[in-house]
Design an enzyme around this catalytic site. Structure first.
Site, PDB file in Angstrom:
ATOM      1  N   SER A  21       0.872  -1.171   0.434  1.00 47.41           N
ATOM      2  CA  SER A  21       0.238  -0.079  -0.110  1.00 47.41           C
ATOM      3  C   SER A  21       0.587   1.275   0.304  1.00 47.41           C
ATOM      4  O   SER A  21       1.852   1.555   0.765  1.00 47.41           O
ATOM      5  CB  SER A  21      -1.071  -0.334   1.210  1.00 47.41           C
ATOM      6  OG  SER A  21      -1.583   1.330   1.456  1.00 47.41           O
ATOM      7  N   HIS A  56      -1.383  -1.494  -3.775  1.00 45.69           N
ATOM      8  CA  HIS A  56      -2.971  -1.117  -3.731  1.00 45.69           C
ATOM      9  C   HIS A  56      -2.144   0.542  -3.514  1.00 45.69           C
ATOM     10  O   HIS A  56      -1.685   1.729  -2.327  1.00 45.69           O
ATOM     11  CB  HIS A  56      -3.024  -1.238  -2.033  1.00 45.69           C
ATOM     12  CG  HIS A  56      -3.904  -1.281  -1.326  1.00 45.69           C
ATOM     13  ND1 HIS A  56      -5.364  -2.510  -1.583  1.00 45.69           N
ATOM     14  CD2 HIS A  56      -4.645  -0.603  -0.477  1.00 45.69           C
ATOM     15  CE1 HIS A  56      -6.047  -1.980  -0.950  1.00 45.69           C
ATOM     16  NE2 HIS A  56      -6.059  -1.364   0.070  1.00 45.69           N
ATOM     17  N   ASP A  69      -4.486   3.422  -1.676  1.00 48.76           N
ATOM     18  CA  ASP A  69      -6.215   3.802  -0.237  1.00 48.76           C
ATOM     19  C   ASP A  69      -6.452   5.361  -0.128  1.00 48.76           C
ATOM     20  O   ASP A  69      -5.349   6.106  -0.610  1.00 48.76           O
ATOM     21  CB  ASP A  69      -5.320   3.745   1.656  1.00 48.76           C
ATOM     22  CG  ASP A  69      -5.424   2.365   1.344  1.00 48.76           C
ATOM     23  OD1 ASP A  69      -6.040   1.934   1.696  1.00 48.76           O
ATOM     24  OD2 ASP A  69      -4.288   1.774   2.022  1.00 48.76           O
ATOM     25  N   MET A  99      -8.781   8.245   0.305  1.00 49.61           N
ATOM     26  CA  MET A  99      -9.411   8.610   1.991  1.00 49.61           C
ATOM     27  C   MET A  99     -10.000  10.243   1.206  1.00 49.61           C
ATOM     28  O   MET A  99      -9.246  11.030   0.894  1.00 49.61           O
ATOM     29  CB  MET A  99      -8.606   8.648   2.911  1.00 49.61           C
ATOM     30  CG  MET A  99      -8.068   7.249   3.027  1.00 49.61           C
ATOM     31  SD  MET A  99      -7.418   6.998   5.040  1.00 49.61           S
ATOM     32  CE  MET A  99      -6.409   5.377   4.768  1.00 49.61           C
ATOM     33  N   HIS A 134      -8.732   1.247  -3.346  1.00 47.88           N
ATOM     34  CA  HIS A 134     -10.453   1.290  -2.368  1.00 47.88           C
ATOM     35  C   HIS A 134     -10.483   2.585  -2.059  1.00 47.88           C
ATOM     36  O   HIS A 134      -9.732   3.548  -1.920  1.00 47.88           O
ATOM     37  CB  HIS A 134      -8.684   0.572  -0.964  1.00 47.88           C
ATOM     38  CG  HIS A 134      -9.680   0.562  -0.010  1.00 47.88           C
ATOM     39  ND1 HIS A 134      -9.007  -0.105   1.075  1.00 47.88           N
ATOM     40  CD2 HIS A 134     -10.965   0.261   0.696  1.00 47.88           C
ATOM     41  CE1 HIS A 134      -9.556   0.437   1.812  1.00 47.88           C
ATOM     42  NE2 HIS A 134     -11.329   0.408   2.107  1.00 47.88           N
ATOM     43  N   MET A 155     -11.954   4.638  -0.214  1.00 49.81           N
ATOM     44  CA  MET A 155     -12.913   5.131   1.200  1.00 49.81           C
ATOM     45  C   MET A 155     -12.857   6.689   1.386  1.00 49.81           C
ATOM     46  O   MET A 155     -12.694   7.800   2.081  1.00 49.81           O
ATOM     47  CB  MET A 155     -11.953   4.991   2.501  1.00 49.81           C
ATOM     48  CG  MET A 155     -11.334   3.266   2.619  1.00 49.81           C
ATOM     49  SD  MET A 155      -9.885   3.137   3.954  1.00 49.81           S
ATOM     50  CE  MET A 155      -8.721   3.234   2.407  1.00 49.81           C
ATOM     51  N   MET A 169     -11.766  -5.135   6.114  1.00 54.45           N
ATOM     52  CA  MET A 169     -10.828  -4.372   7.341  1.00 54.45           C
ATOM     53  C   MET A 169      -9.674  -4.953   8.932  1.00 54.45           C
ATOM     54  O   MET A 169     -10.760  -5.669   8.747  1.00 54.45           O
ATOM     55  CB  MET A 169     -11.121  -3.396   7.388  1.00 54.45           C
ATOM     56  CG  MET A 169     -11.689  -2.563   6.085  1.00 54.45           C
ATOM     57  SD  MET A 169      -9.756  -2.496   4.523  1.00 54.45           S
ATOM     58  CE  MET A 169      -8.837  -0.838   6.035  1.00 54.45           C
ATOM     59  N   GLY A 183      -8.413   4.774   8.232  1.00 55.56           N
ATOM     60  CA  GLY A 183      -7.969   6.048   8.090  1.00 55.56           C
ATOM     61  C   GLY A 183      -6.777   6.110   8.263  1.00 55.56           C
ATOM     62  O   GLY A 183      -6.531   7.192   7.866  1.00 55.56           O
ATOM     63  N   GLY A 195      -2.837   4.292   7.949  1.00 52.52           N
ATOM     64  CA  GLY A 195      -1.311   3.371   8.736  1.00 52.52           C
ATOM     65  C   GLY A 195      -1.170   3.166   9.838  1.00 52.52           C
ATOM     66  O   GLY A 195      -1.390   4.361  11.368  1.00 52.52           O
ATOM     67  N   GLY A 196      -0.746   1.829  10.096  1.00 52.52           N
ATOM     68  CA  GLY A 196      -0.077   1.121  11.111  1.00 52.52           C
ATOM     69  C   GLY A 196      -0.556   0.758  12.152  1.00 52.52           C
ATOM     70  O   GLY A 196       0.518   0.474  13.623  1.00 52.52           O
ATOM     71  N   ASP A 207      -6.462  -6.381   4.760  1.00 53.02           N
ATOM     72  CA  ASP A 207      -5.809  -4.830   5.013  1.00 53.02           C
ATOM     73  C   ASP A 207      -5.788  -4.159   6.086  1.00 53.02           C
ATOM     74  O   ASP A 207      -6.633  -4.243   7.351  1.00 53.02           O
ATOM     75  CB  ASP A 207      -6.700  -3.594   3.858  1.00 53.02           C
ATOM     76  CG  ASP A 207      -6.130  -2.111   3.942  1.00 53.02           C
ATOM     77  OD1 ASP A 207      -4.890  -2.191   4.051  1.00 53.02           O
ATOM     78  OD2 ASP A 207      -6.750  -1.745   2.786  1.00 53.02           O
ATOM     79  N   GLY A 208      -4.595  -4.052   6.961  1.00 48.67           N
ATOM     80  CA  GLY A 208      -4.315  -3.586   7.975  1.00 48.67           C
ATOM     81  C   GLY A 208      -3.584  -4.022   8.855  1.00 48.67           C
ATOM     82  O   GLY A 208      -4.152  -5.494   8.900  1.00 48.67           O
ATOM     83  N   GLY A 209      -2.736  -3.928   9.242  1.00 48.03           N
ATOM     84  CA  GLY A 209      -1.467  -4.323  10.404  1.00 48.03           C
ATOM     85  C   GLY A 209      -0.633  -5.971  10.219  1.00 48.03           C
ATOM     86  O   GLY A 209      -0.760  -6.557  10.751  1.00 48.03           O
ATOM     87  N   GLY A 211       1.435  -2.010   4.144  1.00 52.04           N
ATOM     88  CA  GLY A 211       1.990  -0.747   4.169  1.00 52.04           C
ATOM     89  C   GLY A 211       3.384  -0.190   5.227  1.00 52.04           C
ATOM     90  O   GLY A 211       4.104  -0.487   4.673  1.00 52.04           O
ATOM     91  N   SER A 212       2.784  -0.337   6.200  1.00 48.52           N
ATOM     92  CA  SER A 212       4.029   0.296   7.096  1.00 48.52           C
ATOM     93  C   SER A 212       5.369  -0.581   7.530  1.00 48.52           C
ATOM     94  O   SER A 212       6.446  -0.831   7.847  1.00 48.52           O
ATOM     95  CB  SER A 212       3.698   0.547   8.837  1.00 48.52           C
ATOM     96  OG  SER A 212       2.967   1.717   7.883  1.00 48.52           O
TER      97      SER A 212
END
Length: 219
Positions: free
Chosen positions: A7, A32, A34, A36, A65, A67, A136, A141, A143-144, A174-176, A196-197
């Site tokens: 991402s 990816h 994101d 927003m 994606h 959002m 999700m 909203g 990253g990280g 997606d996420g973590g 991502g992170s």
């Protein structure tokens, strides 16, 4: 099918082309994006102009994606910018059937995302023709964030439905996602892993990408 989707939300935008090259060469499958708007989620990122720029940098598929509020008003612009996948949120779209069909008619793959607290059952009527379901594993909203383990049961439930009903959608998370959580998501039945992170905040972007890709391809 196990695919890694870095991402760019966490990338260094002052060196975006370099960052994308790093993940490309290290085995990334999808980029990816994101998007927003500061309304549906408490953050603002970028729009079609950046997606268009990314499309000129890479030949990898672009997974966009959305959002954002009223995503149906912007689908055409993102597809023209080069999006191969467009994912909208179940929580935001009133006429989900119509919106998914619009995405398909405009030439992209149609995805639906659900927030951590949204049940899989809310998607029951569209699973037969969706191309992608995005779970999700953090509240969207920023990253990280830390992976929410309870979302694994939703991935497993979607995978069970795919097998039982013969559906063809891909399951994305997606996420973590990092080297501690990616295996759990893979074991639950996930196909696409957004990271991502754990990639772009590492000291070596290419090595981090390769490590995550190896973890899912060895499964």
């Amino acid at each position: 099918m196990k695919l890694l989707a870095p991402s760019i939300l966490s990338a260094d935008f002052s060196n975006l082309e370099r960052e994308i090259r790093y993940v490309e060469l290290a085995g990334a499958d999808i980029i990816h994006c994101d998007v927003m708007d500061g309304k549906f989620v408490p953050n603002i990122t970028f729009g079609p102009l950046v997606v268009s720029a990314v499309n000129k940098i890479t030949e990898l598929p672009l997974d966009v994606h959305l959002m954002i509020e009223n995503p149906e008003l912007h689908i055409d612009a993102f597809i023209k910018a080069g999006a191969d996948y467009i994912t909208v949120h179940q929580e935001e779209v009133i006429h989900l059937d119509r919106t998914l069909n619009m995405i398909k008619e405009l030439g992209a793959k149609a995805g639906v995302a659900i927030n951590p607290a949204t049940p899989v059952e809310t998607l029951g009527e569209i699973l037969h023709f969706a191309d992608l379901i995005l779970v999700m594993s953090v509240n969207p909203g920023f990253g990280g964030q830390k992976f929410l383990d309870y979302t694994l049961s939703k991935i497993k439930k979607l995978n069970d439905l795919k097998i039982e009903k013969g559906y063809n959608f891909l399951i994305e998370v997606d996420g973590g996602i990092n080297k501690q959580t990616i295996q759990k998501a893979s074991d639950a039945g996930c196909n696409i892993f957004v990271a991502g992170s754990s990639i772009f905040s590492s000291d070596n972007v290419s090595a981090a990408t390769t490590e995550l890709k190896n973890l899912i391809t060895q499964n």
